[in-house]
Design a protein around this motif. Structure first.
Motif, PDB file in Angstrom:
ATOM      1  N   LEU A  35      11.983   4.677  -0.913  1.00 41.27           N
ATOM      2  CA  LEU A  35      12.637   3.561  -0.259  1.00 41.27           C
ATOM      3  C   LEU A  35      12.557   2.269  -1.472  1.00 41.27           C
ATOM      4  O   LEU A  35      13.022   1.289  -1.312  1.00 41.27           O
ATOM      5  N   GLN A  36      11.898   2.608  -2.747  1.00 40.77           N
ATOM      6  CA  GLN A  36      11.882   1.832  -3.499  1.00 40.77           C
ATOM      7  C   GLN A  36      11.084   0.616  -3.389  1.00 40.77           C
ATOM      8  O   GLN A  36      12.055  -0.630  -3.681  1.00 40.77           O
ATOM      9  N   THR A  37      10.095   0.519  -2.998  1.00 39.60           N
ATOM     10  CA  THR A  37       9.448  -0.781  -2.376  1.00 39.60           C
ATOM     11  C   THR A  37       8.061  -0.518  -2.642  1.00 39.60           C
ATOM     12  O   THR A  37       7.546   0.381  -3.203  1.00 39.60           O
ATOM     13  N   THR A  38       7.078  -1.805  -2.313  1.00 38.66           N
ATOM     14  CA  THR A  38       5.683  -1.606  -2.469  1.00 38.66           C
ATOM     15  C   THR A  38       4.991  -1.939  -1.186  1.00 38.66           C
ATOM     16  O   THR A  38       5.497  -2.898  -0.482  1.00 38.66           O
ATOM     17  N   LEU A  39       4.006  -1.088  -0.760  1.00 38.22           N
ATOM     18  CA  LEU A  39       3.279  -1.460   0.261  1.00 38.22           C
ATOM     19  C   LEU A  39       1.970  -2.116   0.233  1.00 38.22           C
ATOM     20  O   LEU A  39       1.566  -1.931  -0.674  1.00 38.22           O
ATOM     21  N   ALA A  40       1.819  -2.975   1.079  1.00 41.58           N
ATOM     22  CA  ALA A  40       0.589  -3.665   0.757  1.00 41.58           C
ATOM     23  C   ALA A  40      -0.500  -3.575   1.923  1.00 41.58           C
ATOM     24  O   ALA A  40      -0.280  -3.295   3.124  1.00 41.58           O
ATOM     25  N   SER A  41      -1.685  -3.594   1.564  1.00 38.17           N
ATOM     26  CA  SER A  41      -2.847  -3.189   2.487  1.00 38.17           C
ATOM     27  C   SER A  41      -2.928  -4.656   3.436  1.00 38.17           C
ATOM     28  O   SER A  41      -2.807  -5.490   3.001  1.00 38.17           O
ATOM     29  N   ILE A  42      -3.072  -4.004   4.638  1.00 41.23           N
ATOM     30  CA  ILE A  42      -3.188  -5.117   5.783  1.00 41.23           C
ATOM     31  C   ILE A  42      -4.638  -5.187   6.152  1.00 41.23           C
ATOM     32  O   ILE A  42      -4.981  -3.692   6.729  1.00 41.23           O
ATOM     33  N   ASP A  43      -5.181  -6.138   6.466  1.00 41.05           N
ATOM     34  CA  ASP A  43      -6.537  -6.092   7.111  1.00 41.05           C
ATOM     35  C   ASP A  43      -6.268  -5.687   8.637  1.00 41.05           C
ATOM     36  O   ASP A  43      -5.867  -6.149   9.317  1.00 41.05           O
ATOM     37  N   ALA A  44      -6.886  -4.586   9.030  1.00 35.11           N
ATOM     38  CA  ALA A  44      -6.782  -3.919  10.263  1.00 35.11           C
ATOM     39  C   ALA A  44      -7.681  -4.619  11.184  1.00 35.11           C
ATOM     40  O   ALA A  44      -8.673  -4.903  10.955  1.00 35.11           O
ATOM     41  N   PRO A  45      -7.165  -4.666  12.506  1.00 32.44           N
ATOM     42  CA  PRO A  45      -8.042  -5.416  13.544  1.00 32.44           C
ATOM     43  C   PRO A  45      -9.136  -4.392  13.980  1.00 32.44           C
ATOM     44  O   PRO A  45      -9.985  -4.771  14.941  1.00 32.44           O
ATOM     45  N   ASP A  46      -9.197  -3.127  13.688  1.00 31.97           N
ATOM     46  CA  ASP A  46     -10.035  -2.149  14.363  1.00 31.97           C
ATOM     47  C   ASP A  46     -10.503  -1.321  12.895  1.00 31.97           C
ATOM     48  O   ASP A  46      -9.682  -1.051  11.927  1.00 31.97           O
ATOM     49  N   LYS A  47     -11.733  -1.129  12.720  1.00 31.24           N
ATOM     50  CA  LYS A  47     -12.230  -0.450  11.463  1.00 31.24           C
ATOM     51  C   LYS A  47     -11.893   1.054  11.463  1.00 31.24           C
ATOM     52  O   LYS A  47     -11.918   1.644  10.350  1.00 31.24           O
ATOM     53  N   ASN A  48     -11.276   1.412  12.655  1.00 32.33           N
ATOM     54  CA  ASN A  48     -10.700   2.743  12.567  1.00 32.33           C
ATOM     55  C   ASN A  48      -9.316   3.203  11.908  1.00 32.33           C
ATOM     56  O   ASN A  48      -8.715   4.222  11.832  1.00 32.33           O
ATOM     57  N   LEU A  49      -8.764   1.956  11.931  1.00 27.88           N
ATOM     58  CA  LEU A  49      -7.487   1.959  11.423  1.00 27.88           C
ATOM     59  C   LEU A  49      -7.414   1.645   9.901  1.00 27.88           C
ATOM     60  O   LEU A  49      -7.990   1.002   9.458  1.00 27.88           O
ATOM     61  N   THR A  50      -6.195   2.259   9.311  1.00 28.12           N
ATOM     62  CA  THR A  50      -5.830   2.061   7.849  1.00 28.12           C
ATOM     63  C   THR A  50      -4.355   1.398   8.133  1.00 28.12           C
ATOM     64  O   THR A  50      -3.487   2.237   8.614  1.00 28.12           O
ATOM     65  N   MET A  51      -4.032   0.354   7.444  1.00 26.29           N
ATOM     66  CA  MET A  51      -2.655   0.069   7.500  1.00 26.29           C
ATOM     67  C   MET A  51      -2.179  -0.541   6.191  1.00 26.29           C
ATOM     68  O   MET A  51      -2.968  -1.075   5.488  1.00 26.29           O
ATOM     69  N   LEU A  52      -0.974  -0.118   6.068  1.00 27.49           N
ATOM     70  CA  LEU A  52      -0.002  -0.571   4.771  1.00 27.49           C
ATOM     71  C   LEU A  52       1.149  -0.954   5.169  1.00 27.49           C
ATOM     72  O   LEU A  52       1.830  -0.398   5.928  1.00 27.49           O
ATOM     73  N   GLY A  53       1.595  -2.450   4.894  1.00 28.47           N
ATOM     74  CA  GLY A  53       2.753  -2.980   5.368  1.00 28.47           C
ATOM     75  C   GLY A  53       3.889  -2.874   4.396  1.00 28.47           C
ATOM     76  O   GLY A  53       3.764  -2.993   3.220  1.00 28.47           O
ATOM     77  N   PHE A  54       5.025  -2.901   5.028  1.00 24.30           N
ATOM     78  CA  PHE A  54       6.335  -3.220   4.421  1.00 24.30           C
ATOM     79  C   PHE A  54       6.455  -4.563   4.240  1.00 24.30           C
ATOM     80  O   PHE A  54       6.095  -5.222   5.210  1.00 24.30           O
ATOM     81  N   SER A  55       7.383  -4.803   3.247  1.00 28.33           N
ATOM     82  CA  SER A  55       7.452  -6.269   3.057  1.00 28.33           C
ATOM     83  C   SER A  55       8.608  -6.685   4.191  1.00 28.33           C
ATOM     84  O   SER A  55       9.422  -5.890   4.743  1.00 28.33           O
ATOM     85  N   GLY A  56       8.367  -8.056   4.422  1.00 28.86           N
ATOM     86  CA  GLY A  56       9.590  -8.465   5.550  1.00 28.86           C
ATOM     87  C   GLY A  56       9.307  -9.951   5.493  1.00 28.86           C
ATOM     88  O   GLY A  56       8.383 -10.679   5.132  1.00 28.86           O
ATOM     89  N   ASP A  57      10.363 -10.516   5.885  1.00 31.11           N
ATOM     90  CA  ASP A  57      10.253 -12.216   6.146  1.00 31.11           C
ATOM     91  C   ASP A  57      10.375 -12.340   7.382  1.00 31.11           C
ATOM     92  O   ASP A  57      11.593 -12.203   8.203  1.00 31.11           O
ATOM     93  N   MET A  58       9.338 -13.109   7.848  1.00 32.00           N
ATOM     94  CA  MET A  58       9.009 -13.489   9.263  1.00 32.00           C
ATOM     95  C   MET A  58      10.194 -14.388   9.914  1.00 32.00           C
ATOM     96  O   MET A  58      10.311 -14.491  11.316  1.00 32.00           O
ATOM     97  N   GLU A  59      10.793 -15.115   8.811  1.00 32.58           N
ATOM     98  CA  GLU A  59      11.691 -15.988   9.384  1.00 32.58           C
ATOM     99  C   GLU A  59      13.262 -15.394   9.259  1.00 32.58           C
ATOM    100  O   GLU A  59      14.239 -16.234   9.809  1.00 32.58           O
ATOM    101  N   ALA A  60      13.386 -14.322   8.716  1.00 32.11           N
ATOM    102  CA  ALA A  60      14.794 -13.972   8.824  1.00 32.11           C
ATOM    103  C   ALA A  60      14.951 -12.520   9.721  1.00 32.11           C
ATOM    104  O   ALA A  60      13.777 -11.843  10.300  1.00 32.11           O
ATOM    105  N   PRO A  61      16.216 -12.396   9.941  1.00 34.96           N
ATOM    106  CA  PRO A  61      16.598 -11.371  11.025  1.00 34.96           C
ATOM    107  C   PRO A  61      16.095 -10.031  10.454  1.00 34.96           C
ATOM    108  O   PRO A  61      15.868  -9.767   9.291  1.00 34.96           O
TER     109      PRO A  61
END
Length: 110
Positions: free
Chosen positions: A12-38
């Protein structure tokens, strides 16, 4: 998770960023996105309770031309399941198996 991250970043030619997971058993990497855009964003989530592989939800990523993402799949360690094909008035799709065995789709209008 590192292998999946490398696959999605390459295809996808993107960079995933580490997200602080709400649960210690989860590992999360987020895709970029604009919360104000569709549109939507998302995350790769690893949890011991769920297994990767075929049989789950099929997620499609919107693309300018899905043949571009398809062309990067093999070099990123995945496999093309369905080459770009027309889906009538809705455009085109391609399907790929990622490095963890999940099937993902790419959708474009051209």
């Amino acid at each position: 998770m590192a292998r999946a991250q490398a696959f999605y970043e390459a295809v996808l030619q993107t960079t995933l960023a580490s997200i602080d997971a709400p649960d210690k058993n989860l590992t999360m990497l987020g895709f970029s996105g604009d919360m104000e855009a569709p549109g939507c964003s998302g995350a790769l989530v690893h949890t011991p309770e769920l297994s990767a592989g075929v049989g789950g939800t099929l997620v499609y990523f919107c693309c300018e031309d899905c043949s571009n993402e398809e062309s990067r799949v093999a070099n990123a360690g995945g496999a093309v399941v369905q080459s770009k094909m027309a889906i009538g008035e809705y455009g085109f799709i391609a399907l790929a198996k990622d490095t963890e065995g999940n099937i993902v789709g790419f959708h474009s209008t051209r």
